[in-house]
Write an enzyme that holds these catalytic residues in place. Structure first.
Site, PDB file in Angstrom:
ATOM      1  N   HIS A  85       0.675  -1.124   0.120  1.00 14.36           N
ATOM      2  CA  HIS A  85      -0.097  -0.036  -0.077  1.00 14.36           C
ATOM      3  C   HIS A  85       0.896   1.265   0.100  1.00 14.36           C
ATOM      4  CE1 HIS A  85      -3.305   2.665   0.680  1.00 14.36           C
ATOM      5  NE2 HIS A  85      -3.045   3.016   1.852  1.00 14.36           N
ATOM      6  N   ASP A  88       2.172   1.900  -3.489  1.00 18.68           N
ATOM      7  CA  ASP A  88       1.334   2.335  -4.400  1.00 18.68           C
ATOM      8  C   ASP A  88       0.827   3.614  -3.960  1.00 18.68           C
ATOM      9  OD1 ASP A  88      -0.850   1.920  -6.168  1.00 18.68           O
ATOM     10  OD2 ASP A  88      -2.161   2.163  -4.619  1.00 18.68           O
TER      11      ASP A  88
END
Length: 119
Positions: A85, A88
């Protein structure tokens, strides 16, 4: 992760992921504010916010680089969801920064063409 010989745990990797998310989130917030400022003709303020965002992006990148250098030196790394995460979030924020620089330039050009005051 202070000790160079220390094994990197999933917790260490997750904490780095959290740091990357936090820095990236700060950058994203500054970039969205920059767009709003640019849309109101406050080009200097918008560019200052992009610089602020870039500082946060650099901090996130520094956190990322710490792990990358450990892995490059041969340490095994476990992938955690929070680290994915974080990666990203950092990459999309970097893209947003590039786009925001273009958007600010366009707002500046539009304002000048319309004869509006640009600061």
């Amino acid at each position: 992760m202070e000790d160079e010989n220390k094994e990197i745990t999933k917790t260490d990797i997750s904490m780095t992921g959290f740091a990357i998310v936090a820095y990236s989130g700060d950058a994203r917030t500054a970039l969205i504010k920059a767009m709003k400022e640019a849309s109101q003709g406050h080009i200097t303020k918008a560019r200052d916010l992009v610089k602020e965002a870039n500082d946060s992006i650099n901090a996130a990148h520094n956190e990322q680089t710490k792990l990358l250098s450990k892995e490059a030196s041969g340490m095994d790394m476990d992938v955690t969801f929070i680290m994915v995460h974080g990666q990203d979030t950092l990459m999309t924020t970097m893209l947003l920064k590039d786009q925001m620089e273009t958007i600010i330039n366009l707002y500046e050009r539009i304002n000048k063409l319309e004869g509006k005051t640009v600061d």
